[in-house]
Design a protein around this motif. Sequence first.
Motif, short mmCIF file in Angstrom:
data_model
loop_
_atom_site.label_atom_id
_atom_site.label_comp_id
_atom_site.label_asym_id
_atom_site.label_seq_id
_atom_site.Cartn_x
_atom_site.Cartn_y
_atom_site.Cartn_z
N ASP A 619 19.50 -21.95 -33.05
CA ASP A 619 19.19 -21.46 -34.91
C ASP A 619 20.24 -21.84 -35.54
OD1 ASP A 619 19.45 -19.78 -37.05
OD2 ASP A 619 20.03 -17.72 -36.20
N GLN A 620 20.48 -22.46 -36.43
CA GLN A 620 21.33 -23.16 -37.86
C GLN A 620 22.35 -21.98 -38.25
OE1 GLN A 620 20.31 -26.80 -39.95
NE2 GLN A 620 17.73 -26.18 -40.18
N ALA A 621 21.81 -20.69 -38.57
CA ALA A 621 22.53 -20.24 -38.83
C ALA A 621 23.91 -19.50 -38.81
CB ALA A 621 21.63 -17.97 -39.52
N MET A 622 23.56 -19.39 -36.50
CA MET A 622 24.51 -19.40 -35.33
C MET A 622 25.42 -20.12 -35.51
SD MET A 622 24.35 -16.84 -34.21
CE MET A 622 24.99 -16.96 -32.10
N ALA A 690 19.48 -20.04 -43.56
CA ALA A 690 20.68 -20.77 -42.78
C ALA A 690 21.11 -21.74 -42.52
CB ALA A 690 19.40 -20.55 -41.17
N ARG A 691 19.39 -22.40 -43.38
CA ARG A 691 19.51 -24.23 -43.08
C ARG A 691 20.47 -23.85 -44.66
NH1 ARG A 691 15.07 -24.77 -46.13
NH2 ARG A 691 16.12 -25.76 -48.71
N ARG A 692 20.74 -23.45 -45.43
CA ARG A 692 21.77 -23.62 -46.71
C ARG A 692 23.26 -23.63 -46.22
NH1 ARG A 692 17.00 -21.77 -49.89
NH2 ARG A 692 17.79 -19.88 -50.20
N SER A 693 23.40 -22.54 -45.04
CA SER A 693 24.85 -21.98 -44.75
C SER A 693 24.87 -23.12 -44.15
CB SER A 693 24.64 -20.74 -44.32
OG SER A 693 24.22 -21.08 -43.18
N LEU A 694 24.34 -23.65 -43.34
CA LEU A 694 24.75 -25.18 -42.18
C LEU A 694 25.41 -25.98 -43.51
CD1 LEU A 694 25.53 -26.20 -39.42
CD2 LEU A 694 23.75 -26.45 -39.24
N GLN A 695 24.40 -26.18 -44.12
CA GLN A 695 24.42 -27.46 -45.26
C GLN A 695 25.81 -27.16 -45.60
OE1 GLN A 695 20.99 -27.97 -47.49
NE2 GLN A 695 22.75 -28.52 -49.69
N ASN A 696 25.64 -26.00 -46.47
CA ASN A 696 26.94 -25.80 -47.26
C ASN A 696 28.46 -25.82 -46.29
OD1 ASN A 696 25.79 -25.74 -48.92
ND2 ASN A 696 24.93 -23.98 -49.29
N ILE A 697 28.51 -25.35 -45.57
CA ILE A 697 29.92 -25.30 -44.73
C ILE A 697 29.95 -26.90 -44.20
CG2 ILE A 697 28.90 -24.34 -42.35
CD1 ILE A 697 31.26 -22.82 -42.42
N ALA A 698 28.78 -27.26 -43.97
CA ALA A 698 29.46 -28.29 -43.11
C ALA A 698 30.07 -29.36 -44.55
CB ALA A 698 27.28 -29.44 -43.35
N LEU A 699 29.11 -29.55 -46.23
CA LEU A 699 29.95 -30.30 -46.78
C LEU A 699 31.72 -29.07 -46.88
CD1 LEU A 699 29.60 -31.69 -49.66
CD2 LEU A 699 28.64 -29.79 -50.60
N SER A 700 31.55 -28.27 -46.55
CA SER A 700 32.68 -28.15 -47.27
C SER A 700 33.99 -28.93 -46.27
CB SER A 700 33.13 -26.13 -46.72
OG SER A 700 33.10 -25.66 -45.88
N TYR A 701 33.61 -29.28 -44.49
CA TYR A 701 34.46 -29.85 -43.87
C TYR A 701 34.30 -31.26 -44.13
CZ TYR A 701 35.09 -26.12 -39.72
OH TYR A 701 35.26 -25.08 -39.59
N LEU A 702 32.97 -31.95 -44.62
CA LEU A 702 33.02 -33.34 -44.71
C LEU A 702 33.87 -33.82 -46.15
CD1 LEU A 702 29.19 -33.47 -44.41
CD2 LEU A 702 30.94 -34.70 -43.51
N MET A 703 33.74 -32.63 -47.09
CA MET A 703 34.61 -32.90 -48.15
C MET A 703 36.10 -33.27 -48.15
SD MET A 703 33.87 -34.07 -51.42
CE MET A 703 33.96 -32.52 -52.66
N LEU A 704 37.03 -32.92 -46.94
CA LEU A 704 38.11 -32.80 -46.46
C LEU A 704 38.64 -34.36 -46.15
CD1 LEU A 704 37.95 -29.30 -43.84
CD2 LEU A 704 39.69 -29.85 -46.03
N SER A 705 37.60 -35.32 -45.59
CA SER A 705 37.39 -36.21 -44.82
C SER A 705 37.77 -37.07 -46.87
CB SER A 705 36.14 -36.89 -45.04
OG SER A 705 35.08 -36.98 -45.85
N GLU A 706 37.33 -36.86 -47.66
CA GLU A 706 37.97 -37.34 -49.04
C GLU A 706 37.12 -38.54 -49.20
OE1 GLU A 706 41.91 -37.79 -50.14
OE2 GLU A 706 42.23 -34.98 -50.06
N LYS A 707 36.18 -38.97 -47.69
CA LYS A 707 35.29 -40.29 -48.96
C LYS A 707 34.23 -40.76 -49.41
CE LYS A 707 34.89 -40.67 -43.66
NZ LYS A 707 35.12 -41.57 -41.80
N PRO A 708 34.11 -41.78 -50.40
CA PRO A 708 33.46 -41.55 -51.34
C PRO A 708 31.93 -41.21 -51.26
CG PRO A 708 34.34 -43.77 -51.12
CD PRO A 708 35.11 -42.77 -49.96
N GLU A 709 31.35 -41.67 -50.19
CA GLU A 709 30.06 -41.14 -49.86
C GLU A 709 29.94 -39.34 -49.71
OE1 GLU A 709 32.02 -43.00 -47.94
OE2 GLU A 709 30.80 -42.01 -46.13
N VAL A 710 30.90 -38.93 -49.68
CA VAL A 710 30.38 -37.05 -49.45
C VAL A 710 30.99 -36.81 -50.63
CG1 VAL A 710 31.76 -34.82 -48.73
CG2 VAL A 710 31.25 -37.49 -46.99
N LEU A 711 31.62 -37.06 -51.75
CA LEU A 711 31.93 -37.09 -52.63
C LEU A 711 30.73 -37.27 -54.02
CD1 LEU A 711 34.08 -35.94 -54.84
CD2 LEU A 711 34.49 -38.05 -55.38
#
Length: 885
Positions: A619-622, A690-711
């Motif tokens: 379950d993506q929410a989990m 569920a889908r959006r919560s996984l998407q958004n928490i993933a984004l919050s981690y990914l942005m810590l990479s400071e990579k241009p493709e994530v930005l």
Amino acid sequence: MRTEQSKTIYLKDYQVPDYLIDETHLTFELFEDHSLVHAQLVMRRNPAAGAGLPKLVLDGQQLELLELKLDDRELGEGDYTLTDSHLTLQPTQERFVVDSSVRIHPESNTALEGLYKSGTMFCTQCEAEGFRKITFYLDRPDVMSKFTTTVSAEKHAYPVLLSNGNPIASGSEEGGRHWATWEDPFKKPAYLFALVAGDLWCVEDSFTTMSSREVALRIYVEPENIDKVQHAMDSLKRSMKWDEEVYGREYDLDIFMIVAVNDFNMGAMENKGLNIFNSSCVLAKAETATDAAHQRVEAVVAHEYFHNWSGNRVTCRDWFQLSLKEGFTVFRDSEFSADTHSRTVKRIEDVAYLRTHQFAEDAGPMAHPVRPDAYMEISNFYTLTIYEKGAEVLRMIHTLLGPELFRKGSDLYFERHDGQAVTCDDFVKAMEDASGIDLTQFKRWYTQAGTPRLEVSEAYDEAAQTYSLTFRQSCPATPGQSEKLPFVIPVALGLLDAQGFELPLRLQGESAAQGTSRVLSVTEAEQTFTFVGVVEKPLPSLLRGFSAPVKLHFPYSRDQLMFLMQHDSDGFNRWEAGQQLSVQVLQELIGQHQRGEALVLDQRLVTALRTLLEDESLDQAMVAEMLSLPGEAYLTEISEVADVEAIHAAREFARKALADALFAPLWARYQANREVSKATPYVAEAAHFARRSLQNIALSYLMLSEKPEVLAACVDQFDNADNMTERLAALAVLVNSPFQEEQGKALAMFADFFKDNPLVMDQWFSVQAGCPLPGGLERVHALMQHEAFTLKNPNKVRALIGAFANQNLINFHRADGAGYRFLADQVITLNALNPQIASRLLAPLTRWRKYGSARQALMKAELERILASGELSSDVYEVVSKSLA
Ligand code: 0A1
Ligand code: ZN
């Protein structure tokens, strides 16, 4: 301000009312610079109160008395006494009628209690003791009366005139005014009275009840919000159906109304037939409200609706019994949400909230039992303990009785007490009578404050094939309660074998196993349970579903926690194992930081989270919940002495290390989900949340990479999302990122686009108030000057100042104390404007005992400064004085 009320009121002093009010006839004449209230009270001596005719003491505050009659006899000054809180007169017969006329000033009522104006509309908030600011009355919940209400106002500005019950007459007057009369056939206490007058539009629908009665449903909002009502209406219909199916409760009037107001101290209010809501708890549509906001609207609509039975039909005898209606109703609304969406996710959210905030309250200076026995200002007791812990107490009764007996108990409670004002003891008695289960010891949950600690140890005897669990419970001292007696603690548990399968559970003395998951009742200070026929040493899964609001301690190793994360059949405990693993890892990092060592993340956490991220069957929410590390507030709560900088540094380090190590799976999940989001219209349902919560928490981690493709992906999500959930998440990560230019642009665009939507602007304030980057206090100061900000609107205060003090710990707890000084300044200003909001805003300062001595001194100094700042409201006085005691 502080009057006689600042004295303490005790439960032990409760006495039945001397007089009763059978009928209440109210007439309101609303004007721009004052309003007139005429009240006719048809009264009689209370036969339960004894003989004779004692003085009649009516409550009344801030009322200008214009006229007073007793049975048509005009009373002069010698016939009554009037203080700033009471009107006293002498009845001469058993039955009599009191008529009073008063002038009040809703137009200048900034406390938002009693009759007040929100924008251009008139509205009321009477719970707990607001009705006494409207007219002279016996303003206590055990005085229940039949109300008839006539409202008159200028027709053009106030075309809609509402009160409780059914409309029975209306008409026009000369001079452009009109009037409407409403009659409520159900007896109710004054705290459930409501009145609304305004220029409102409504969405109308209907519901056919289980006995085929047609109920008109109306949601009133200001015209510009008429497009944001459908979700609340759908939620209302689902709630009505659920209460019929699960509790057998049917709605009882021909009409049910909700009104949304912008200025409101709390979430909403269950006034009979006329619920008044903070607009933040009604208005929701995809473009302007997040998933969390949609879920909150649904839960609050349900909560207020459920009060029609748990609160209105059966109400509280006195305010010490507040949890009778609130704990029960929160339990009911949380079960409704669990049935409607994901049960496990709902439980995780509720428990995380309880453990972070209610546990902190239970350990602080305002700690009180679920049924308090003393208060100074009742408004201060609308607490997490009354609501959330109260709901946990109900949940435990449900667990101990099982669903069938619980339902028998609630049926009996509603039947036995319909139309009455009762106590928590009456509720428990109904549960006992229906189930045959003795809850005498269980009732300590109502009377003892503090969070119990439950220590568990194990012993396996290979030769005898027995496995013993020993439970030791204790509860810390709380204000006024040094010694605690043992609680009844229901512990749901299972035992896992080395493959992760559940073992059959047979206790010593039992002839056969009773399933693989069961509930033990721990009732002694120390108690051992021995399971027999246990062929290998098992791993216990304890307190499944968080079956009791306690702090559980079992010496799990990190490997065992990883095992439980993967294998426990209880979804809640899988999450809990992950949380405990994260806590252990974070505490290790905190220690490293404190010792000045290099921080090193335990790779087992990486492995555990990688396994979850790579398993698409989950379950993506989990997965999203598991990826959320315990928050700084929770890490503070579980610390002996909270080290603000170390907690922040450790958590930020762990997030960055996880982001780096898990970049590939996070990016894959993010992109896949974002693609689905792009292709799917917004739906407010569990799978989409569920889908959006996984998407958004993933984004919050990914942005810590400071990579241009994530930005680029983040900016794209911000620019092009068709819903607020994705847009706001993108904005938040931009605000917390070092990308100044993109951040500035996004904030400006957002404010420009949504400047006319106050609820969306609240989100804009909150996102910035919560940003942990240096300079937080300066940003908040600057935002207070923004044209959309005002201290007069509680939502704005919560969004900016509340979010800063509660969610931005690293900035609020600045070592120089400037954050504390700022909060105290706001409390002092708000004390004069809105005491309830001032007193709530204070909470973070009351937690000074959690911090090192330097911070303690700074926080206490600010509390002292508030105390010395002049005339304090009873609300603020109670919290400050108890915090310093
Ligand atoms: N009974 C409401 C909460 C509430 C309490 C007090 C208020 O004003 C001071 C307003 C609302 C509920 O539980 O929803
Ligand atoms: Zn409530």
